[in-house]
Design a protein around this motif. Sequence first.
Motif, mmCIF file in Angstrom:
data_model
loop_
_atom_site.group_PDB
_atom_site.id
_atom_site.type_symbol
_atom_site.label_atom_id
_atom_site.label_comp_id
_atom_site.label_asym_id
_atom_site.label_seq_id
_atom_site.Cartn_x
_atom_site.Cartn_y
_atom_site.Cartn_z
ATOM 1 N N TRP A 127 29.494 -30.177 34.636
ATOM 2 C CA TRP A 127 30.082 -29.125 35.339
ATOM 3 C C TRP A 127 29.547 -28.134 34.694
ATOM 4 C CZ3 TRP A 127 31.213 -28.853 40.201
ATOM 5 C CH2 TRP A 127 31.749 -30.194 40.890
ATOM 6 N N PHE A 128 29.465 -27.886 33.392
ATOM 7 C CA PHE A 128 29.277 -26.592 32.628
ATOM 8 C C PHE A 128 27.719 -26.370 32.984
ATOM 9 C CE2 PHE A 128 32.830 -26.687 29.398
ATOM 10 C CZ PHE A 128 33.027 -25.110 29.908
ATOM 11 N N ASN A 129 26.967 -27.476 32.880
ATOM 12 C CA ASN A 129 25.469 -27.391 33.135
ATOM 13 C C ASN A 129 25.164 -26.746 34.587
ATOM 14 O OD1 ASN A 129 24.638 -28.162 30.614
ATOM 15 N ND2 ASN A 129 23.972 -30.116 31.100
ATOM 16 N N LEU A 130 25.742 -27.366 35.627
ATOM 17 C CA LEU A 130 25.527 -27.103 36.872
ATOM 18 C C LEU A 130 26.134 -25.493 37.367
ATOM 19 C CD1 LEU A 130 26.465 -30.403 38.796
ATOM 20 C CD2 LEU A 130 24.104 -29.501 38.254
ATOM 21 N N SER A 131 27.260 -25.092 36.453
ATOM 22 C CA SER A 131 27.848 -23.745 36.876
ATOM 23 C C SER A 131 27.005 -22.750 36.003
ATOM 24 C CB SER A 131 29.250 -23.707 36.181
ATOM 25 O OG SER A 131 30.080 -24.718 37.038
ATOM 26 N N TYR A 132 26.541 -23.327 35.013
ATOM 27 C CA TYR A 132 25.639 -22.248 34.230
ATOM 28 C C TYR A 132 24.446 -21.849 34.909
ATOM 29 C CZ TYR A 132 23.228 -20.089 30.430
ATOM 30 O OH TYR A 132 22.890 -18.925 29.548
ATOM 31 N N VAL A 133 23.695 -23.230 35.316
ATOM 32 C CA VAL A 133 22.374 -22.791 36.044
ATOM 33 C C VAL A 133 22.513 -21.965 37.299
ATOM 34 C CG1 VAL A 133 20.458 -24.014 37.350
ATOM 35 C CG2 VAL A 133 21.229 -24.788 35.196
ATOM 36 N N ALA A 134 23.695 -22.214 38.004
ATOM 37 C CA ALA A 134 23.939 -21.507 39.310
ATOM 38 C C ALA A 134 24.346 -20.076 38.806
ATOM 39 C CB ALA A 134 25.117 -22.424 40.058
#
Length: 207
Positions: A127-134
């Motif tokens: 979730w951190f990775n996906l949220s950060y990229v977005a």
Amino acid sequence: MDELELLKKDWKKQEGVLPRLSYKDIYQMILKKSSSMVKWIFIISVLEFLLWASIDIIFRLSGKYDDLAGLEVPGFSIISIIISYCILIYFMVRFYLNYKRIQATDSAKVLMQNILKTRRTVKHYVWFNLSYVALTTISLVTYLAFFTDQFSNQSSEEGVSVFLVIVITIVVLAIALGLVALFYRLIYGILTSRLKNNYKELEKLEE
């Protein structure tokens, strides 16, 4: 006497000879499997870190980042990369500590707790990775669209609406994030689901 009855008799004779696994034997088997899975989660996270680092190096050597200097966002680029590396390193350390913690576990109850912690860490990582990229992508595009003259002038010359660019970016970003999420689901999802099965086996062992 038919063939089935003969097989039953033969099986009953062998049943007394077969070794019965003790509580400790079963626990050690589950511990070994869980430790191996968490080890693979750590290895995959390291490989992912090396992948993104390699892509970053390739872009720098090819001069792709030089274009950002003309768009007045080199500072944003450097900060976002540093933060992303810090996040990846943080979770790699967490995965490694989870692996060492499970290796040193000496009871089923503690192992169950460590499995839950590991699965929770993996979920946070995804979730951190996906949220950060977005977040970084949307922030960058919004900044370029509304706060840089070069981007606005180029859009006007090509007859493309700024809002259209933002919409297209969001659509492309959603597709890209969907593919990344699918990758995470296939890789980390398989390992965490197996850890969940181990957790269930430990529950039965503690009954």
